[in-house]
Design a protein around this motif. Structure first.
Motif, mmCIF file in Angstrom:
data_model
loop_
_atom_site.group_PDB
_atom_site.id
_atom_site.type_symbol
_atom_site.label_atom_id
_atom_site.label_comp_id
_atom_site.label_asym_id
_atom_site.label_seq_id
_atom_site.Cartn_x
_atom_site.Cartn_y
_atom_site.Cartn_z
ATOM 1 N N LEU A 79 42.136 38.707 44.983
ATOM 2 C CA LEU A 79 41.961 38.585 46.426
ATOM 3 C C LEU A 79 40.568 39.020 46.868
ATOM 4 O O LEU A 79 39.865 38.282 47.571
ATOM 5 C CB LEU A 79 43.009 39.433 47.161
ATOM 6 C CG LEU A 79 44.452 38.935 47.180
ATOM 7 C CD1 LEU A 79 45.294 39.838 48.072
ATOM 8 C CD2 LEU A 79 44.541 37.510 47.667
ATOM 9 N N GLU A 80 40.176 40.251 46.458
ATOM 10 C CA GLU A 80 38.970 40.853 47.030
ATOM 11 C C GLU A 80 37.677 40.357 46.379
ATOM 12 O O GLU A 80 36.625 40.390 47.017
ATOM 13 C CB GLU A 80 39.060 42.388 46.925
ATOM 14 C CG GLU A 80 40.196 42.996 47.740
ATOM 15 C CD GLU A 80 40.013 42.810 49.233
ATOM 16 O OE1 GLU A 80 38.946 42.315 49.654
ATOM 17 O OE2 GLU A 80 40.940 43.137 49.989
ATOM 18 N N ARG B 254 35.931 37.878 48.722
ATOM 19 C CA ARG B 254 34.575 38.299 48.343
ATOM 20 C C ARG B 254 34.123 39.565 49.085
ATOM 21 O O ARG B 254 32.967 39.729 49.452
ATOM 22 C CB ARG B 254 33.568 37.171 48.597
ATOM 23 C CG ARG B 254 33.879 35.920 47.789
ATOM 24 C CD ARG B 254 32.814 34.861 47.973
ATOM 25 N NE ARG B 254 33.143 33.640 47.238
ATOM 26 C CZ ARG B 254 32.884 33.449 45.949
ATOM 27 N NH1 ARG B 254 32.303 34.419 45.259
ATOM 28 N NH2 ARG B 254 33.211 32.310 45.357
ATOM 29 N N GLY B 255 35.104 40.482 49.292
ATOM 30 C CA GLY B 255 34.770 41.756 49.916
ATOM 31 C C GLY B 255 34.359 42.811 48.916
ATOM 32 O O GLY B 255 33.844 43.868 49.295
ATOM 33 N N VAL B 256 34.601 42.559 47.630
ATOM 34 C CA VAL B 256 34.242 43.489 46.553
ATOM 35 C C VAL B 256 33.427 42.721 45.525
ATOM 36 O O VAL B 256 33.807 41.624 45.110
ATOM 37 C CB VAL B 256 35.510 44.080 45.889
ATOM 38 C CG1 VAL B 256 35.141 44.996 44.727
ATOM 39 C CG2 VAL B 256 36.335 44.859 46.925
ATOM 40 N N SER B 257 32.315 43.310 45.127
ATOM 41 C CA SER B 257 31.458 42.682 44.121
ATOM 42 C C SER B 257 31.567 43.436 42.800
ATOM 43 O O SER B 257 32.142 44.535 42.735
ATOM 44 C CB SER B 257 30.000 42.680 44.592
ATOM 45 O OG SER B 257 29.517 44.005 44.710
ATOM 46 N N PHE B 258 30.994 42.847 41.739
ATOM 47 C CA PHE B 258 31.018 43.522 40.436
ATOM 48 C C PHE B 258 30.286 44.862 40.493
ATOM 49 O O PHE B 258 30.668 45.815 39.808
ATOM 50 C CB PHE B 258 30.372 42.619 39.374
ATOM 51 C CG PHE B 258 31.293 41.572 38.833
ATOM 52 C CD1 PHE B 258 32.301 41.908 37.936
ATOM 53 C CD2 PHE B 258 31.180 40.245 39.226
ATOM 54 C CE1 PHE B 258 33.157 40.948 37.432
ATOM 55 C CE2 PHE B 258 32.034 39.273 38.733
ATOM 56 C CZ PHE B 258 33.027 39.618 37.828
ATOM 57 N N SER B 259 29.251 44.948 41.319
ATOM 58 C CA SER B 259 28.512 46.212 41.419
ATOM 59 C C SER B 259 29.341 47.318 42.072
ATOM 60 O O SER B 259 29.039 48.507 41.921
ATOM 61 C CB SER B 259 27.226 46.000 42.219
ATOM 62 O OG SER B 259 27.515 45.547 43.533
ATOM 63 N N ASP B 260 30.414 46.952 42.811
ATOM 64 C CA ASP B 260 31.285 47.950 43.440
ATOM 65 C C ASP B 260 32.311 48.527 42.465
ATOM 66 O O ASP B 260 32.871 49.608 42.710
ATOM 67 C CB ASP B 260 32.042 47.336 44.625
ATOM 68 C CG ASP B 260 31.127 46.933 45.757
ATOM 69 O OD1 ASP B 260 30.159 47.668 46.007
ATOM 70 O OD2 ASP B 260 31.376 45.880 46.382
#
Length: 424
Positions: A249-250, A255-261
């Motif tokens: 989902l995210e 797209r509220g969470v990226s790999f960097s998060d």
């Protein structure tokens, strides 16, 4: 008694809960059972972390952390507000419902305080509600997360007593909804008393838009409960699937969470998991030594014949013991310590362990928001940056409602057992 005094003294000195637990265990071991090797306590600590179902704990925590970082919480709030915001008291009712829904996807009271508190507190204040009412509502409504599946408290109780976690999950649904109804009635009454105007009514087009935005997050309870009771996967596997679903989902859809998060999210999960598992390990050692020393028999031995003949009296005693314990100590520790104390009496009385588990989890929920040491109180202190006394000032009416729910669950066991019996 001197062991209790030792543990309370260490707590008052400000030492973390791990120290009093282990100090109490080793004090009993070395003072009365010197023929036993201290290494046995270490073995019990390791053994306490071996149940496979405990794997679900970090998975549910990770899923909650991913959703906190993304937009899931706000989407759930939007759809609730679109339908009830125009009620008299619609905004606080939205808060209570939002806490319930987020609890159904996170299983954590503290995560719910953070997720619901940050966006809703300013809006409640702007609408004219007092800060003491607002904070107390958020804290206590967040405790519904301990009853609505997935519940970390129920997982710990299931591990401590051998009760089916799946049955506990589904048994907590109706009690959780009961508390939501009680809170909603109080919020509507309070709003009418204060004369606060409701929000404007949303159009059906706006409601439909909110439903579409929140339709995918609504899949969490379907996956968890539906997956378990359809036989597709176990509670532990359901937790893992919930992490995968949260990531989908995210990261992919919203797209509220990226790999960097992800490293920061994983680090937060690791910290919380470490605290939980350290307490579980120490609680397992303490529970083993008090069982070996037959302390439950010493404490309740003279009362077991009476309590076994009066199950309702036993349920009241259990509720009082867990409620008072959770006022001072982390609920996980209380569940691990007191469950073996009451186990003989529960078995003798023929009580349903699922019903008892819901009652115990509810007391853990109440204790989480009750002075002096409720863990959600200190979470609220950190999140809202308010003094301790300001945080607890508005809690009495909500605690009274939670105690009313306790009385109803004791008096009417089918509130807890109807859905498990139906599923089985």
């Amino acid at each position: 008694m001197w062991i209790v005094l030792l543990m309370v003294g260490l707590l008052l000195l400000g030492l973390p809960m791990l120290v009093p637990l282990l100090a109490g265990a080793f004090a009993i071991l070395l003072s009365g059972y010197s023929f036993l090797k201290p290494e046995l306590a270490i073995q019990q600590m390791i053994g306490g972390l071996q149940p496979v179902v405990l794997t679900a704990v970090p998975m549910f925590i990770l899923a909650a952390d991913i959703m906190l970082k993304g937009s899931t919480a706000q989407r759930m709030l939007d759809v609730i507000e679109s339908f009830v915001g125009h009620w008299k008291g619609g905004l606080p009712v939205t808060t209570a419902m939002g806490c319930t829904m987020f609890g159904a996807v996170s299983g954590s009271t503290q995560a719910t305080v953070v997720a619901m508190g940050r966006p809703l507190r300013p809006r409640l204040l702007d609408a004219g509600y007092s800060d003491k009412f607002t904070i107390a509502l958020i804290i206590n409504a967040s405790d519904i997360a301990l009853l609505i599946p997935p519940s970390i408290g129920m997982i710990i109780y299931g591990v401590a007593t051998g009760t089916s976690v799946g049955d506990l999950f589904i048994a907590g649904i109706l009690p959780g909804l009961l508390i939501l109804v009680l809170f909603s009635i109080y919020c509507i009454w309070k709003s009418n008393k204060l004369g606060i105007e409701p929000l404007p009514r949303k159009s059906w087009a706006e409601r439909w838009h909110a439903i579409k935005r929140a339709s995918l997050p609504a899949g969490f309870p379907v996956i968890i409960i539906g997956g378990i009771y359809s036989g597709m996967f176990s509670p532990t596997e359901a937790a893992t699937v919930s992490v995968l679903y949260a990531l989908l989902l995210e990261m992919v859809i919203y797209r509220g969470v990226s790999f960097s998060d992800l490293p920061k999210v994983a680090f937060s999960t690791g910290l919380i998991t470490a605290v939980v598992f350290i307490l579980v390990a120490a609680g397992a050692a303490f529970s083993w030594i008090i069982s070996f020393a037959k302390i439950p028999d010493a404490v309740l031995g003279g009362y077991i014949p009476f309590l076994s003949e009066h199950p309702y009296a036993l349920l009241v005693v259990i509720a009082i013991a867990f409620f008072v314990g959770c006022m001072f100590v982390d609920p996980i520790v209380v569940i691990l310590i007191l469950s073996p104390v009451f186990a003989p009496a529960i078995e003798t009385a023929g009580l349903d362990p699922v019903h008892v588990g819901v009652l115990v989890t509810l007391q853990a929920a109440i204790g989480s928001a009750t002075p002096p040491f409720g863990c959600d109180i200190f979470t609220a202190v950190a999140v809202f940056r308010k003094p301790y006394l300001d945080i607890i000032r508005g809690t009495p009416p909500f605690i009274a409602l939670l105690l009313l729910a306790t009385a109803l669950i004791i008096a009417f066991p089918q509130i807890s057992l109807f859905l498990p019996n139906l599923a089985n």
